[in-house]
Design an enzyme around this catalytic site. Structure first.
Site, PDB file in Angstrom:
ATOM      1  N   PRO A 189      -2.757  -6.587 -14.606  1.00 15.75           N
ATOM      2  CA  PRO A 189      -2.490  -6.096 -15.960  1.00 15.75           C
ATOM      3  C   PRO A 189      -3.198  -6.968 -17.010  1.00 15.75           C
ATOM      4  O   PRO A 189      -3.568  -8.095 -16.710  1.00 15.75           O
ATOM      5  CB  PRO A 189      -0.976  -6.217 -16.101  1.00 15.75           C
ATOM      6  N   GLU A 412      13.636  -1.735  -5.349  1.00 16.17           N
ATOM      7  CA  GLU A 412      12.588  -2.410  -4.579  1.00 16.17           C
ATOM      8  C   GLU A 412      13.127  -2.939  -3.255  1.00 16.17           C
ATOM      9  O   GLU A 412      12.452  -2.889  -2.227  1.00 16.17           O
ATOM     10  CB  GLU A 412      11.973  -3.554  -5.390  1.00 16.17           C
ATOM     11  N   HIS A 415      13.164  -0.134  -0.748  1.00 14.58           N
ATOM     12  CA  HIS A 415      11.849   0.073  -0.111  1.00 14.58           C
ATOM     13  C   HIS A 415      11.640  -0.958   0.997  1.00 14.58           C
ATOM     14  O   HIS A 415      11.237  -0.638   2.113  1.00 14.58           O
ATOM     15  CB  HIS A 415      10.721  -0.142  -1.129  1.00 14.58           C
TER      16      HIS A 415
END
Ligand code: ADP
Ligand code: MG
Ligand code: ZN
Length: 611
Positions: A189, A412, A415
């Site tokens: 980013p 998260e 996952h």
């Protein structure tokens, strides 16, 4: 130059009239001369009369000049018998100004324009050097930046250390035939320090640093960008070993889209093609390393990412708490601060900040302290500065509130647990709740290229289950689901659709391919169509098969997470505390995971091979 020519022309009549042989006489005398017929060759203008004496005067003057006087006035004056004259006023400067001023303004404007264009690398004074890369301007032979200036991105630096070694001693590497990756792409980013890192690599290796931004290649004239790329590489080759850094690669290397009848993209395409050609043509043995940075890797033309081009990607991520602490230590050195300030405490307050935000924070805090006329920056200055920056970042939705953080932590962790529990899945490497602009899993970077391996149907199903892990974890814990899973769902649906319509893996539909995507670059723009028209019945069947596959995967996910509920809770807590967990950190916890819970009742139906 023009100015001199102009003024010369303007001067001419005055030179001609003002010779040593001429004399200025009153108008009345001229009239006398006229009546005595002593005049020859008159030149009459609006303002004056110039003539020659028939015989030179005693003072050897042969010419005279006089100012015209209006005839009426002359007549009445002559009658009264006075000698009269009229000043021959020089209109020279007035004329000169009225002629040259506009010209001067014009010329000045032209020069400025030329300079401006030159600075833009365009024409004007720069006309001659259109193709010359501006990289020349950006060559830094001694960047003072080193790895010590970069903090909180240790993994990225570790990957680049080898490059530094190579640049220091390229011969050592070529001796054994080892080849450096040609291009290294820094992905992350904005504000995470990609530009800083590239500079630091050059600084560490003490080699010249050529840098140029991709957006600068987008040029006025077709062909200029390509010429510039050629020139950039040419110059770099001469200065090897060195580094070429292309910032904002996405501006230059955007995926080429076939556009019918539009020439508007020719320039970019030419530039990109030139870059690809240079990448293929150059040999790292020469000691030139190409670094590039982007915050939108998914936008890049896949051709750039192929082996032998930008074949190594280095992730430069937002820093976690420890990282922010390290960055703060780098920047806080520049200000006078109270020694009792606990840097880790401040780091804890800045969740979601990038390196650039941290640098900004230190500066803001110092400004606030200055404004209240303090000698030293105190903790409260930091707190105020953080509040201010957070307000700005929230608008750009980069900062999560407490509830969101909790949701993301469970998501998260969901996952990760499914990925660790089901066979054939890529094991989680790093789990993070630091917001990121890309990557649905939050902790892995998705290569925009195709899958690299063959995958079995089972593995595809497990992959779907992992993708659904986030959403299922949310629903188990909070009894509601958030929009955070949107990206995951897109991927799940795509996989399910591919299973049915592309890989022929659904027993109900059979090994018939319904979707055939042909690269438009191979056969022209009109080929991107579905080859087989589906009957309505088939379409229905396909839709229901897709739905079954997704539901099936979701059941698998639910099962896995329910069996590992306590790990989900513990893991989420740990994640909230540390923000980022590496495999070493979550390994002790994940060792307790119940692997592959008992087989699914529905699974048998679809394990059958389609005929
Ligand atoms: P990017 O190129 O990724 O957008 P920059 O390299 O331009 O980010 O970073 C801008 C500034 O922020 C740097 O000049 C530096 O002062 C600060 N900064 C960013 N990341 C870091 C970091 N990891 N360590 C120290 N300072 C950083
Ligand atoms: Mg940058
Ligand atoms: Zn997710």
């Amino acid at each position: 130059m023009t100015f001199f020519v102009l003024s010369l022309i303007l001067w001419m009549p005055y030179f001609l009239q003002g010779t040593a042989k001429s004399v200025e006489i009153p108008y009345s005398e001229f009239e006398t001369l006229l009546s005595e017929k002593k005049v020859d060759q008159l030149v009459v203008t609006d303002q004056f009369i110039r003539g020659q004496f028939k015989e030179p005067r005693k003072d050897s003057k042969t010419e005279f000049i006089t100012v015209r006087v209006p005839p009426d006035l002359a007549k009445s004056l002559a009658e009264s018998g006075v000698t009269y004259t009229k000043a021959l006023e020089s209109t020279f400067f007035k004329d000169l100004l009225s002629w040259t001023l506009p010209a001067l303004i014009f010329i000045g404007f032209w020069i400025l324009l030329g300079r401006y264009m030159a600075s833009k690398g365009g024409f004007g004074a720069g006309m001659m050097s259109v193709g010359k890369s501006k990289a020349k301007l950006y060559m830094e032979t001694d960047t003072q930046t080193t790895f010590a200036d970069v903090a909180g991105v240790d993994e990225a630096l570790d990957e680049l250390r080898e490059v530094v070694e190579f640049l220091k001693k390229p011969e050592d590497y070529s001796r054994l035939g080892a080849r450096m990756p040609k291009g290294i792409l820094l992905v992350g980013p904005p504000g995470t320090g990609k530009t800083l890192i590239a500079k630091a690599v050059a600084g560490e290796a003490r080699v010249p640093f050529f840098s140029i931004s991709g957006s600068e290649f987008v040029e006025l004239f077709v062909g200029v960008g390509a010429a510039r790329v050629r020139d950039l590489f040419e110059q770099a080759r001469q200065k090897a070993p060195c580094i070429i850094f292309i910032d904002e690669l996405d501006a230059l290397g955007k995926a080429r889209t076939p556009q019918i009848g539009s020439g508007g993209h020719d320039e970019k395409e030419q530039t990109l093609n030139q870059l690809l050609a240079e990448l293929d043509g150059f040999d790292t043995k020469a000691g030139v390393i190409l670094l590039a940075a982007t915050n939108r890797p998914e936008m890049l033309d896949p051709a750039l990412l192929r082996a032998g081009r930008f074949d190594r990607q280095v992730l430069v991520d937002r820093p976690d708490k420890k990282g922010r602490e390290a960055i703060l230590k780098v920047h806080i050195k520049k200000i006078k601060y109270e020694s009792s300030i606990e840097i880790d405490e401040i780091a804890g307050l800045t969740s979601g900040f990038t390196g650039a935000d941290m640098a900004n924070l230190v500066n803001e805090a110092a400004l606030i302290a200055t404004r209240r006329k303090s000698e030293i920056v105190e903790k409260n200055d930091f707190v105020v500065a953080i509040e201010r920056i957070v307000a700005g970042l929230e608008k750009r939705s980069r900062i999560l509130n407490e509830k969101e953080r909790r949701t993301v932590a469970y998501h998260e962790m969901g996952h990760a647990i499914v990925a660790a529990a089901l066979p054939g899945c890529d094991r989680p490497q790093k789990i993070s709740i630091i917001p990121r602009g890309f990557g649905a899993l939050g902790y892995t970077i998705q290569r925009p290229t195709e899958d690299r391996y063959l995958m079995t149907r089972e593995e595809l199903s497990n992959k779907m289950a992992v993708l659904l892990g986030g959403r299922v974890a949310e629903s188990l814990v909070f009894h509601e689901i958030s929009t955070g899973a949107a990206d995951d769902l897109v991927k799940v649906t795509n996989i399910a659709e591919a299973i049915v319509t592309k890989y022929g893996m659904s027993p109900m539909v059979g090994p018939i391919v319904f979707e055939q995507q042909i690269s438009p670059f191979l056969e022209g723009p009109y080929q991107n169509i579905e080859r087989h028209i589906r009957s309505e019945a088939t379409a229905k069947l396909i839709d229901s098969e897709i739905k079954n596959l997704v539901e099936d995967a979701q059941k698998k996910t639910k099962h896995t997470l329910m069996a590992n509920r306590h790990i989900l809770e513990e893991g989420a807590k740990l994640l909230l505390e540390k923000e980022t967990l590496t495999d070493v950190e979550f390994k002790p916890l994940f060792e307790k995971i119940v692997m592959t819970p008992e087989p699914h009742p529905e699974r048998d139906t679809w394990v059958d091979l389609p005929i």
